[in-house]
Design a protein around this motif. Structure first.
Motif, mmCIF file in Angstrom:
data_model
loop_
_atom_site.group_PDB
_atom_site.id
_atom_site.type_symbol
_atom_site.label_atom_id
_atom_site.label_comp_id
_atom_site.label_asym_id
_atom_site.label_seq_id
_atom_site.Cartn_x
_atom_site.Cartn_y
_atom_site.Cartn_z
ATOM 1 N N ILE A 123 -42.721 17.021 6.657
ATOM 2 C CA ILE A 123 -43.723 17.034 5.591
ATOM 3 C C ILE A 123 -45.006 16.343 6.059
ATOM 4 C CG2 ILE A 123 -44.269 16.306 3.235
ATOM 5 C CD1 ILE A 123 -41.254 16.248 2.665
ATOM 6 N N SER B 115 -47.186 18.252 8.439
ATOM 7 C CA SER B 115 -47.578 19.623 8.099
ATOM 8 C C SER B 115 -49.021 19.700 7.619
ATOM 9 C CB SER B 115 -46.641 20.180 7.019
ATOM 10 O OG SER B 115 -46.792 19.413 5.849
ATOM 11 N N ILE B 116 -49.643 18.558 7.449
ATOM 12 C CA ILE B 116 -51.008 18.559 6.919
ATOM 13 C C ILE B 116 -51.989 18.135 8.009
ATOM 14 C CG2 ILE B 116 -52.512 17.583 5.149
ATOM 15 C CD1 ILE B 116 -49.718 16.958 3.702
ATOM 16 N N LEU C 265 -52.337 17.038 -2.399
ATOM 17 C CA LEU C 265 -52.379 18.501 -2.351
ATOM 18 C C LEU C 265 -52.125 19.095 -3.735
ATOM 19 C CD1 LEU C 265 -50.391 19.349 0.892
ATOM 20 C CD2 LEU C 265 -52.821 18.927 0.605
ATOM 21 N N ARG D 133 -44.035 14.533 -2.328
ATOM 22 C CA ARG D 133 -44.780 13.946 -1.217
ATOM 23 C C ARG D 133 -46.137 14.651 -1.063
ATOM 24 N NH1 ARG D 133 -45.091 9.434 2.091
ATOM 25 N NH2 ARG D 133 -46.264 10.066 3.903
ATOM 26 N N GLY D 134 -46.103 15.967 -1.225
ATOM 27 C CA GLY D 134 -47.350 16.740 -1.154
ATOM 28 C C GLY D 134 -48.333 16.293 -2.217
ATOM 29 N N ILE E 84 -40.461 17.544 -1.174
ATOM 30 C CA ILE E 84 -41.625 18.154 -0.527
ATOM 31 C C ILE E 84 -42.780 18.231 -1.524
ATOM 32 C CG2 ILE E 84 -42.546 20.239 0.566
ATOM 33 C CD1 ILE E 84 -39.769 20.847 1.584
ATOM 34 N N GLU F 78 -51.150 24.646 -2.696
ATOM 35 C CA GLU F 78 -51.298 24.241 -1.294
ATOM 36 C C GLU F 78 -49.956 23.781 -0.740
ATOM 37 O OE1 GLU F 78 -55.492 22.216 -0.499
ATOM 38 O OE2 GLU F 78 -54.557 21.383 -2.288
ATOM 39 N N ILE F 79 -49.220 23.055 -1.585
ATOM 40 C CA ILE F 79 -47.908 22.577 -1.151
ATOM 41 C C ILE F 79 -46.960 23.757 -0.954
ATOM 42 C CG2 ILE F 79 -45.979 21.049 -1.671
ATOM 43 C CD1 ILE F 79 -47.840 19.614 -3.666
#
Lengths: 233, 264
Positions: free
Chosen positions: A164, A167-168, A123, A117-118, A114, A127-128
């Protein structure tokens, strides 16, 4: 807003020396138009003078055969390929859902993935971290989140990567076929989440063969053939 | 058109560098990935370096008729640094090729992929530095103010690794044979560079080492650690290489940056 003016994308093909090979491929039923550029290199013209302007609020479906240029157009919008001619401009933050597993590390835990990838998505750490709980909850991995991803079933992996990627929130969402993951229960939940993401986005561009998706979601259908727009919707 | 390509190249490098949070995470992950499930992790490399130094030190000290302790430290520092140089050059070749997945999915400054591999190698160098510290502790060279130049030497080294990485990364993405060519050249370079031997051993041909760019980087990094005098020629050479390297890199990067996504 996404605007293209006479957009041309050409792929150089290296290692194609023989003229006869070139001629053979030239008559193939699918794929872009083959040509030789100034340097006498064989190039595939994947997009040929494509022009359009899609405004905020549009849900664009790209249709066409394999090799008609759908994925190339998506990647051009994502800014991956710089045009050989013309221009393309996409205003706003772009979420590329073309491959949701890029950068995944099998040996790292779900949690580490996570974070990774964030980071790739640009990010900052805090933020992540703010998204982590929600991602864990949605993907229903429980304590597995702290296990290496190689111990996951393929369904679990997809659930996590899906969670993931969705989620953005971004202005423009690009998709190569509508994402669907998991078994019945999860699939329904995932569809809701994806719809919410799409609803929040200003523009959706999706390459799809599914008539249902096109009918239910899209406001415009753009048909591509041999790298040209034959029907702008 | 030329002008704007140049600006794009510069801003690619600049925004790449400022995306520290991305390449630091990727670089770190690459180190972790390689050493996950091993107890000692990156220290395996440190151990292999230590063993190599331990075996080759006495042998070559004898062969070259050097004072064992002095030569030991010299060899330890050189080998650690050379391993870093070697690995950096190797990884430069695959900087873009190995990042194909990212490059074809999303728009990131392409220099991030070079910075990622640079960061990875600096992390590994930091681990290997244990060997250097051990060697220094053994030999107790007369460390002085010169040591203050070491951080600058590391900075210049890393800065040069960036332009080399961009150039080699591009060349190897376009012409796949370059990778193999570079591997061969680096093996030769190892023997042609004063890693095992000392420039003084060349006698009146000592000047010849000045033609070797690797020597100057080794020298600016090594001399501060071993309390040797400041080598002005090497510092000047490193400075010159840095400036020239960046100019050459920017010319090629302006011209071909946009092609990289098509090449990988």
């Amino acid at each position: 807003m996404i605007r293209a003016k006479n957009l041309v994308i050409e792929f150089p093909i290296y290692g194609v020396k023989s003229r006869s090979v070139k001629n053979t491929v030239m008559h193939a039923a699918t794929g872009g138009v083959l040509a030789s550029n100034a340097a006498d290199r064989v190039v595939v013209r994947a997009l040929d003078r494509v022009s359009f302007e899609w405004k905020d609020g549009e849900r664009v479906a790209l249709t066409g055969h394999n090799g008609s240029g759908k994925t190339t157009l998506l990647r051009a919008i994502a800014g991956v390929y710089e045009p050989a001619g013309g221009s393309i401009e996409a205003r706003g933050r772009v979420a590329s859902m073309l491959s949701i597993t890029v950068g995944m590390d099998e040996n790292a835990t779900g949690y580490e993935n996570i974070l990774l990838r964030g980071a790739i998505l640009g990010l900052r750490k805090r933020e992540i971290l703010a998204l982590v709980d929600e991602i864990c909850e949605f993907s229903e991995l429980g304590d597995y989140i702290h296990m290496p991803m190689r111990t996951y079933s393929s369904g679990m992996t997809m659930r996590l990567m899906f969670a993931i990627s969705t989620s953005i929130r971004t202005d423009i969402v690009l998709m190569d076929e509508w994402l669907s993951v998991g078994d019945d229960d999860f699939s329904e939940k995932a569809q809701k989440r994806l719809m919410a993401l799409v609803d929040d986005a200003k523009i959706l561009v999706i390459a799809s063969h599914s008539k249902d998706i096109i009918r239910n979601i899209c406001t415009r259908v753009v048909h591509l053939e041999h790298g040209r727009i034959v029907d702008a919707g | 058109m030329q002008r704007s390509n140049f600006n794009l190249a510069v801003s690619d490098i600049a925004s790449g560098i400022s995306s520290f949070h991305i390449w630091a995470a990727l670089g770190w992950q690459e180190v972790m990935q390689r050493y996950r499930r091993s107890v000692l992790g990156p220290f395996w490399l440190t151990i292999s370096t230590a063993i190599m130094v331990g075996l080759m030190g006495p042998l070559y000290a004898k062969l070259f008729q050097q004072d064992v302790l002095t030569y030991f430290a010299y060899l330890a520092v050189n080998l650690v640094l050379w391993q870093t140089i070697f690995q950096l050059v190797q990884d430069s070749c695959t900087a873009f090729i190995a990042s194909e997945g990212y490059i074809k999915q999303m728009r990131l400054p392409l220099s991030i992929h070079v910075l990622r591999m640079l960061w990875k190698n600096l992390i590994i160098l930091a681990h290997n530095f244990v060997v250097v510290i051990l060697a220094i502790a053994l030999m107790r060279p007369p460390l002085g103010l010169h040591l203050l130049l070491f951080p600058l030497a590391v900075f210049l080294f890393a800065a040069n690794a960036l332009w080399v990485g961009v150039l080699l990364g591009m060349a190897c993405a376009r012409f796949r044979d370059v990778t193999l060519m570079v591997t061969n050249l680096m093996t030769v370079a190892f023997f042609a560079t004063p890693v095992l031997w000392k420039p003084q051993m060349l006698g009146r041909h000592e000047w010849a080492v000045n033609l070797n760019p690797f020597y100057h980087f080794l020298e600016t990094l090594r001399a501060p650690l071993l309390g040797d005098p400041v080598n002005v020629v090497s510092w000047a050479a490193v400075g010159g290489i840095t400036v020239t390297g960046y100019l050459v890199m920017l010319v090629f990067y302006s011209r071909f940056r946009a092609r990289i996504a098509y090449w990988v």
